[in-house]
Design an enzyme around this catalytic site. Sequence first.
Site, short mmCIF file in Angstrom:
data_model
loop_
_atom_site.label_atom_id
_atom_site.label_comp_id
_atom_site.label_asym_id
_atom_site.label_seq_id
_atom_site.Cartn_x
_atom_site.Cartn_y
_atom_site.Cartn_z
N LYS A 229 -1.25 5.47 2.18
CA LYS A 229 -1.21 4.99 3.57
C LYS A 229 0.23 4.68 4.02
O LYS A 229 0.66 5.08 5.09
CB LYS A 229 -2.08 3.72 3.74
CG LYS A 229 -3.53 3.90 3.31
CD LYS A 229 -4.35 2.64 3.53
CE LYS A 229 -3.96 1.44 2.68
NZ LYS A 229 -4.20 1.60 1.23
N ARG B 1 -9.77 -4.12 7.26
CA ARG B 1 -10.32 -4.02 5.91
C ARG B 1 -11.72 -4.60 5.81
O ARG B 1 -12.31 -4.56 4.73
CB ARG B 1 -9.42 -4.80 4.95
CG ARG B 1 -8.42 -3.94 4.17
CD ARG B 1 -7.51 -4.90 3.42
NE ARG B 1 -7.00 -4.35 2.20
CZ ARG B 1 -5.80 -3.81 2.07
NH1 ARG B 1 -5.00 -3.69 3.10
NH2 ARG B 1 -5.39 -3.39 0.90
N ARG C 251 4.25 3.21 -9.86
CA ARG C 251 5.07 2.48 -8.89
C ARG C 251 5.44 1.09 -9.44
O ARG C 251 6.53 0.59 -9.18
CB ARG C 251 4.33 2.34 -7.56
CG ARG C 251 5.19 1.72 -6.48
CD ARG C 251 4.50 1.64 -5.14
NE ARG C 251 3.39 0.72 -5.17
CZ ARG C 251 2.56 0.51 -4.15
NH1 ARG C 251 2.70 1.20 -3.04
NH2 ARG C 251 1.59 -0.36 -4.25
N ARG D 140 6.13 -5.45 -6.57
CA ARG D 140 4.81 -5.96 -6.19
C ARG D 140 4.04 -6.46 -7.40
O ARG D 140 3.67 -5.69 -8.28
CB ARG D 140 4.02 -4.86 -5.47
CG ARG D 140 4.51 -4.66 -4.04
CD ARG D 140 3.72 -3.64 -3.28
NE ARG D 140 2.28 -3.86 -3.29
CZ ARG D 140 1.45 -3.23 -2.48
NH1 ARG D 140 1.91 -2.36 -1.60
NH2 ARG D 140 0.16 -3.46 -2.55
N ARG E 1 -8.37 -4.46 -7.18
CA ARG E 1 -8.09 -4.06 -5.79
C ARG E 1 -8.99 -2.88 -5.39
O ARG E 1 -9.52 -2.85 -4.28
CB ARG E 1 -6.62 -3.66 -5.63
CG ARG E 1 -5.69 -4.85 -5.55
CD ARG E 1 -4.25 -4.48 -5.89
NE ARG E 1 -3.61 -3.58 -4.96
CZ ARG E 1 -2.51 -2.88 -5.24
NH1 ARG E 1 -1.93 -2.98 -6.43
NH2 ARG E 1 -1.97 -2.09 -4.34
P1 AP5 Z 1 1.50 4.27 -0.92
O1 AP5 Z 1 1.89 5.15 0.19
O2 AP5 Z 1 2.25 3.01 -1.14
O3 AP5 Z 1 -0.08 3.95 -0.84
P2 AP5 Z 1 -0.85 2.81 -0.06
O4 AP5 Z 1 -2.16 3.39 0.30
O5 AP5 Z 1 0.01 2.26 1.02
O6 AP5 Z 1 -1.02 1.78 -1.27
P3 AP5 Z 1 -0.83 0.20 -1.33
O7 AP5 Z 1 -0.63 -0.14 -2.76
O8 AP5 Z 1 0.16 -0.27 -0.34
O9 AP5 Z 1 -2.27 -0.22 -0.88
P4 AP5 Z 1 -2.96 -1.57 -0.69
O10 AP5 Z 1 -3.97 -1.25 0.32
O11 AP5 Z 1 -3.46 -2.16 -1.97
O12 AP5 Z 1 -1.78 -2.57 -0.25
P5 AP5 Z 1 -1.54 -3.44 1.02
O13 AP5 Z 1 -0.10 -3.72 1.07
O14 AP5 Z 1 -2.22 -2.89 2.20
O15 AP5 Z 1 1.50 5.16 -2.24
C1 AP5 Z 1 1.24 4.61 -3.52
C2 AP5 Z 1 2.09 5.35 -4.56
O16 AP5 Z 1 1.65 6.70 -4.62
C3 AP5 Z 1 3.59 5.40 -4.21
O17 AP5 Z 1 4.34 5.29 -5.37
C4 AP5 Z 1 3.74 6.79 -3.56
O18 AP5 Z 1 5.03 7.31 -3.75
C5 AP5 Z 1 2.69 7.60 -4.30
N1 AP5 Z 1 2.11 8.68 -3.46
C6 AP5 Z 1 1.82 8.65 -2.14
N2 AP5 Z 1 1.26 9.82 -1.74
C7 AP5 Z 1 1.20 10.61 -2.85
C8 AP5 Z 1 0.73 11.93 -3.08
N3 AP5 Z 1 0.22 12.68 -2.11
N4 AP5 Z 1 0.81 12.42 -4.33
C9 AP5 Z 1 1.33 11.67 -5.35
N5 AP5 Z 1 1.82 10.39 -5.20
C10 AP5 Z 1 1.75 9.88 -3.95
O19 AP5 Z 1 -2.32 -4.79 0.63
C11 AP5 Z 1 -1.88 -5.62 -0.42
C12 AP5 Z 1 -2.73 -6.89 -0.44
O20 AP5 Z 1 -2.52 -7.62 0.78
C13 AP5 Z 1 -4.25 -6.69 -0.50
O21 AP5 Z 1 -4.70 -6.52 -1.83
C14 AP5 Z 1 -4.75 -7.98 0.13
O22 AP5 Z 1 -4.66 -9.07 -0.79
C15 AP5 Z 1 -3.73 -8.24 1.23
N6 AP5 Z 1 -4.11 -7.60 2.50
C16 AP5 Z 1 -3.43 -6.61 3.15
N7 AP5 Z 1 -4.06 -6.27 4.28
C17 AP5 Z 1 -5.16 -7.07 4.36
C18 AP5 Z 1 -6.23 -7.15 5.29
N8 AP5 Z 1 -6.27 -6.36 6.39
N9 AP5 Z 1 -7.23 -8.07 5.06
C19 AP5 Z 1 -7.17 -8.89 3.97
N10 AP5 Z 1 -6.18 -8.83 3.03
C20 AP5 Z 1 -5.19 -7.93 3.22
MG MG Z 2 0.76 0.32 1.47
#
Ligand code: AP5
Ligand code: MG
Length: 210
Positions: free
Chosen positions: A14, A89, A128, A134, A146
Amino acid sequence: MLNIVLFGPPGAGKGTQSQKLIAKYHLVHLSTGDLLRAQIAAGTELGLKAKKIMDEGLLVPDEVVIGMIDNALQSNQQAAGFIFDGFPRTVAQATSLDRLLAGHGTGVQAMVALEVDEEELIKRLLERGKTSQRPDDQDETKIRRRVSVYHSETAQVAGYYATQAKFHALNGIGGIETIFGQICTIIDQHQPTAPKASATPATSVSEAQA
Ligand code: AP5
Ligand code: MG
């Protein structure tokens, strides 16, 4: 406005795709994860509370993230649109987003869901975690939690957008450029149509923007 929800489990890509989309479509990137990490970095009370929850891989309460999105929409009123990354979410967050956007005279055009199997997600996030700061990337048990929270609490949000005929799923495994091209094809089908040229020119800024 062009408002796109980029959806998918942790590690689906994402954030990676959001960066490319905001550059191409001149949109504002709203990642609730990034907003929460900024609160943690600033040492705010909200950040301190959120950190414990995020480190465990659980969801921060709805009212906290909805409040952050409300503020972000208020402070970006001139935006061409938004990429929502990691939000909504829960179904409660999705209904709140509709209400907030309606208050700005707009709505979500499409949700694009990146589908990636669990073993690929774990592999990406452990990789990562070797270099990222993180804490939620640092151990496999937390990463699996997660993913499990995604299935139990978040996956159903797809159904919310499916009932509005706004849901599009894509294979999130493959080249980043290939996936980006497929997302763009979907978004281009949802671009709000430009207003037709009028015989009577707009006479005020508000009319020109209407
Ligand atoms: P990346 O692009 O970072 O993927 P992502 O989907 O953004 O993954 P996140 O780890 O950020 O997801 P998340 O939903 O757990 O985190 P968030 O910050 O939202 O890619 C991941 C890796 O893969 C990278 O190394 C990239 O280079 C690689 N990659 C990408 N595309 C690729 C491809 N095609 N092929 C190979 N490799 C690839 O949330 C974190 C925490 O915050 C949550 O757990 C929760 O506690 C809280 N939170 C956030 N939003 C909310 C909400 N709305 N409600 C409640 N709690 C929330
Ligand atoms: Mg992300």
